[in-house]
Design a protein around this motif. Structure first.
Motif, PDB file in Angstrom:
ATOM      1  N   GLN A  26      -4.573   4.156 -12.165  1.00 50.01           N
ATOM      2  CA  GLN A  26      -5.754   3.441 -12.046  1.00 50.01           C
ATOM      3  C   GLN A  26      -4.988   2.618 -10.896  1.00 50.01           C
ATOM      4  O   GLN A  26      -6.076   1.888 -10.155  1.00 50.01           O
ATOM      5  CB  GLN A  26      -5.895   2.398 -12.573  1.00 50.01           C
ATOM      6  CG  GLN A  26      -6.740   0.983 -12.842  1.00 50.01           C
ATOM      7  CD  GLN A  26      -6.854  -0.166 -14.615  1.00 50.01           C
ATOM      8  OE1 GLN A  26      -6.351   0.798 -15.157  1.00 50.01           O
ATOM      9  NE2 GLN A  26      -8.167  -0.292 -14.463  1.00 50.01           N
ATOM     10  N   HIS A  27      -3.492   1.956 -11.087  1.00 47.44           N
ATOM     11  CA  HIS A  27      -3.445   1.130  -9.894  1.00 47.44           C
ATOM     12  C   HIS A  27      -3.071   1.925  -8.400  1.00 47.44           C
ATOM     13  O   HIS A  27      -3.781   1.992  -7.644  1.00 47.44           O
ATOM     14  CB  HIS A  27      -1.994   0.743 -10.176  1.00 47.44           C
ATOM     15  CG  HIS A  27      -1.629   0.009 -11.304  1.00 47.44           C
ATOM     16  ND1 HIS A  27      -2.037  -1.190 -11.179  1.00 47.44           N
ATOM     17  CD2 HIS A  27      -1.536  -0.242 -12.447  1.00 47.44           C
ATOM     18  CE1 HIS A  27      -1.706  -2.270 -12.299  1.00 47.44           C
ATOM     19  NE2 HIS A  27      -0.935  -1.339 -12.981  1.00 47.44           N
ATOM     20  N   GLU A  48      -5.624   2.461  -2.865  1.00 48.96           N
ATOM     21  CA  GLU A  48      -6.423   3.243  -2.240  1.00 48.96           C
ATOM     22  C   GLU A  48      -7.831   2.224  -2.024  1.00 48.96           C
ATOM     23  O   GLU A  48      -8.089   2.240  -1.082  1.00 48.96           O
ATOM     24  CB  GLU A  48      -6.638   4.435  -2.971  1.00 48.96           C
ATOM     25  CG  GLU A  48      -5.432   5.246  -3.040  1.00 48.96           C
ATOM     26  CD  GLU A  48      -5.880   6.658  -3.335  1.00 48.96           C
ATOM     27  OE1 GLU A  48      -7.002   7.162  -3.740  1.00 48.96           O
ATOM     28  OE2 GLU A  48      -5.018   7.573  -3.397  1.00 48.96           O
ATOM     29  N   ASP A  49      -8.200   1.761  -3.005  1.00 47.87           N
ATOM     30  CA  ASP A  49      -9.389   0.938  -2.062  1.00 47.87           C
ATOM     31  C   ASP A  49      -9.426  -0.643  -1.668  1.00 47.87           C
ATOM     32  O   ASP A  49      -9.934  -0.651  -0.786  1.00 47.87           O
ATOM     33  CB  ASP A  49     -10.456   1.093  -4.000  1.00 47.87           C
ATOM     34  CG  ASP A  49     -10.667   1.340  -4.692  1.00 47.87           C
ATOM     35  OD1 ASP A  49     -10.922   2.895  -3.927  1.00 47.87           O
ATOM     36  OD2 ASP A  49     -11.517   1.777  -5.657  1.00 47.87           O
ATOM     37  N   THR A  74      -6.574  -0.402   0.266  1.00 43.37           N
ATOM     38  CA  THR A  74      -5.880  -0.754   1.691  1.00 43.37           C
ATOM     39  C   THR A  74      -7.279   0.167   2.652  1.00 43.37           C
ATOM     40  O   THR A  74      -7.470  -0.564   3.999  1.00 43.37           O
ATOM     41  CB  THR A  74      -5.148   1.194   1.911  1.00 43.37           C
ATOM     42  OG1 THR A  74      -5.193   2.028   1.218  1.00 43.37           O
ATOM     43  CG2 THR A  74      -3.777   0.538   1.562  1.00 43.37           C
ATOM     44  N   LYS A  75      -8.115   0.950   1.987  1.00 47.98           N
ATOM     45  CA  LYS A  75      -9.508   1.004   2.741  1.00 47.98           C
ATOM     46  C   LYS A  75     -11.073  -0.151   2.676  1.00 47.98           C
ATOM     47  O   LYS A  75     -11.047  -0.352   4.075  1.00 47.98           O
ATOM     48  CB  LYS A  75     -10.608   2.316   1.732  1.00 47.98           C
ATOM     49  CG  LYS A  75      -9.822   3.618   1.357  1.00 47.98           C
ATOM     50  CD  LYS A  75     -11.404   4.847   0.522  1.00 47.98           C
ATOM     51  CE  LYS A  75     -10.040   5.962   0.362  1.00 47.98           C
ATOM     52  NZ  LYS A  75     -11.322   6.208  -0.063  1.00 47.98           N
ATOM     53  N   GLU A  76     -10.024  -1.487   1.934  1.00 42.86           N
ATOM     54  CA  GLU A  76     -10.791  -2.429   2.170  1.00 42.86           C
ATOM     55  C   GLU A  76     -10.942  -3.974   3.693  1.00 42.86           C
ATOM     56  O   GLU A  76     -10.647  -3.223   4.457  1.00 42.86           O
ATOM     57  CB  GLU A  76     -10.762  -3.800   1.176  1.00 42.86           C
ATOM     58  CG  GLU A  76     -11.926  -4.747   0.949  1.00 42.86           C
ATOM     59  CD  GLU A  76     -11.656  -5.248  -0.212  1.00 42.86           C
ATOM     60  OE1 GLU A  76     -11.965  -6.965   0.038  1.00 42.86           O
ATOM     61  OE2 GLU A  76     -11.950  -4.519  -0.706  1.00 42.86           O
ATOM     62  N   GLN A  77      -9.381  -3.239   3.516  1.00 40.18           N
ATOM     63  CA  GLN A  77      -8.231  -3.604   4.353  1.00 40.18           C
ATOM     64  C   GLN A  77      -8.703  -3.291   6.036  1.00 40.18           C
ATOM     65  O   GLN A  77      -8.680  -3.968   6.333  1.00 40.18           O
ATOM     66  CB  GLN A  77      -7.194  -3.928   4.439  1.00 40.18           C
ATOM     67  CG  GLN A  77      -6.492  -4.737   2.777  1.00 40.18           C
ATOM     68  CD  GLN A  77      -6.832  -6.202   3.234  1.00 40.18           C
ATOM     69  OE1 GLN A  77      -6.454  -6.577   4.471  1.00 40.18           O
ATOM     70  NE2 GLN A  77      -7.762  -6.832   2.472  1.00 40.18           N
ATOM     71  N   HIS A  78      -8.617  -1.632   5.677  1.00 40.18           N
ATOM     72  CA  HIS A  78      -8.853  -0.884   7.375  1.00 40.18           C
ATOM     73  C   HIS A  78      -9.990  -1.451   7.828  1.00 40.18           C
ATOM     74  O   HIS A  78     -10.581  -1.518   8.903  1.00 40.18           O
ATOM     75  CB  HIS A  78      -9.070   1.010   6.763  1.00 40.18           C
ATOM     76  CG  HIS A  78      -7.485   0.806   7.091  1.00 40.18           C
ATOM     77  ND1 HIS A  78      -6.643   1.025   8.298  1.00 40.18           N
ATOM     78  CD2 HIS A  78      -6.904   1.703   5.733  1.00 40.18           C
ATOM     79  CE1 HIS A  78      -5.616   1.079   7.681  1.00 40.18           C
ATOM     80  NE2 HIS A  78      -5.089   1.769   6.780  1.00 40.18           N
ATOM     81  N   ASN A  79     -11.528  -1.224   6.484  1.00 35.80           N
ATOM     82  CA  ASN A  79     -12.309  -1.758   6.757  1.00 35.80           C
ATOM     83  C   ASN A  79     -12.742  -3.240   7.282  1.00 35.80           C
ATOM     84  O   ASN A  79     -13.098  -3.807   9.020  1.00 35.80           O
ATOM     85  CB  ASN A  79     -13.550  -1.717   5.977  1.00 35.80           C
ATOM     86  CG  ASN A  79     -14.142  -0.435   5.748  1.00 35.80           C
ATOM     87  OD1 ASN A  79     -13.207   0.908   6.455  1.00 35.80           O
ATOM     88  ND2 ASN A  79     -14.257   0.747   4.336  1.00 35.80           N
ATOM     89  N   LYS A  80     -12.211  -4.059   7.193  1.00 36.71           N
ATOM     90  CA  LYS A  80     -12.134  -5.514   7.277  1.00 36.71           C
ATOM     91  C   LYS A  80     -11.248  -5.300   8.595  1.00 36.71           C
ATOM     92  O   LYS A  80     -11.680  -6.223   9.220  1.00 36.71           O
ATOM     93  CB  LYS A  80     -11.301  -6.381   6.822  1.00 36.71           C
ATOM     94  CG  LYS A  80     -12.274  -6.788   5.311  1.00 36.71           C
ATOM     95  CD  LYS A  80     -11.077  -7.605   4.143  1.00 36.71           C
ATOM     96  CE  LYS A  80     -12.118  -8.043   2.986  1.00 36.71           C
ATOM     97  NZ  LYS A  80     -11.826  -7.994   1.988  1.00 36.71           N
TER      98      LYS A  80
END
Length: 173
Positions: A140-141, A146-147, A149-155
């Protein structure tokens, strides 16, 4: 021939035209030559006219160029004044607002990461937790990470895009 000569000689010596004295004829010839020289210089010597036209052209060119340069410098001065008085303060305010928003987002993300680390450490310390629960929790962690880091990349991409647009606006201004 005598008659021709006699006829020719009669008017010279007679009362028709008066003959000029030798000094007057020389000065008359001198004046004629001088007049011919002036006529020749006026008709054939174009240097004074060309020099006058050249001086006029240079004078006009220099005056127009200096006026044009003064206009360009005045426009630059106005543009710099406008930039200093209006554009730079607006840009400063925009940058400050965006930096505050980014700082708030980073603090929230840091707080979330700290909570996740605390939970993970508490779960490892507790002897009662089964290995299956640990594996599920780790999965889960990993998914959350991963979510995140993806969100950070998108931001990051969004911030980069906004920064690029802001730079283009600044270049345009």
């Amino acid at each position: 021939m005598e008659t021709q000569m006699g006829c020719e000689a009669a008017p010279r010596s007679g009362g028709g035209k008066k003959r000029d004295s030798p000094g007057t004829a020389g000065s008359l010839a001198h004046l004629i030559i001088k007049d011919l020289g002036e006529i020749q210089s006026r008709l054939l010597d174009h240097r004074p006219v060309i020099q006058g036209e050249t001086r006029y052209f240079v004078k006009e060119f220099e005056e127009k160029c200096s006026l044009q340069e003064m206009r360009v410098l005045e426009n630059l001065k106005n543009m710099i004044h406008k930039t200093n008085e209006q554009t730079l303060p607006k840009c400063g305010e925009t940058v400050q607002d965006n930096i505050n928003q980014v700082l708030q987002r980073l603090q929230a993300a840091n707080h979330s990461v700290c909570r996740l680390q605390q939970r993970e450490q508490e779960q490892r310390k507790s002897p009662k937790i089964h290995s299956e629960h640990l594996i599920a929790s780790e999965k889960q962690h990993a998914i959350q990470w991963e979510d995140f880091t993806k969100e950070q990349h998108n931001k990051q991409a969004e911030v980069d895009k906004e920064h690029k647009k802001a730079m283009e606006r600044l270049k345009g201004q």
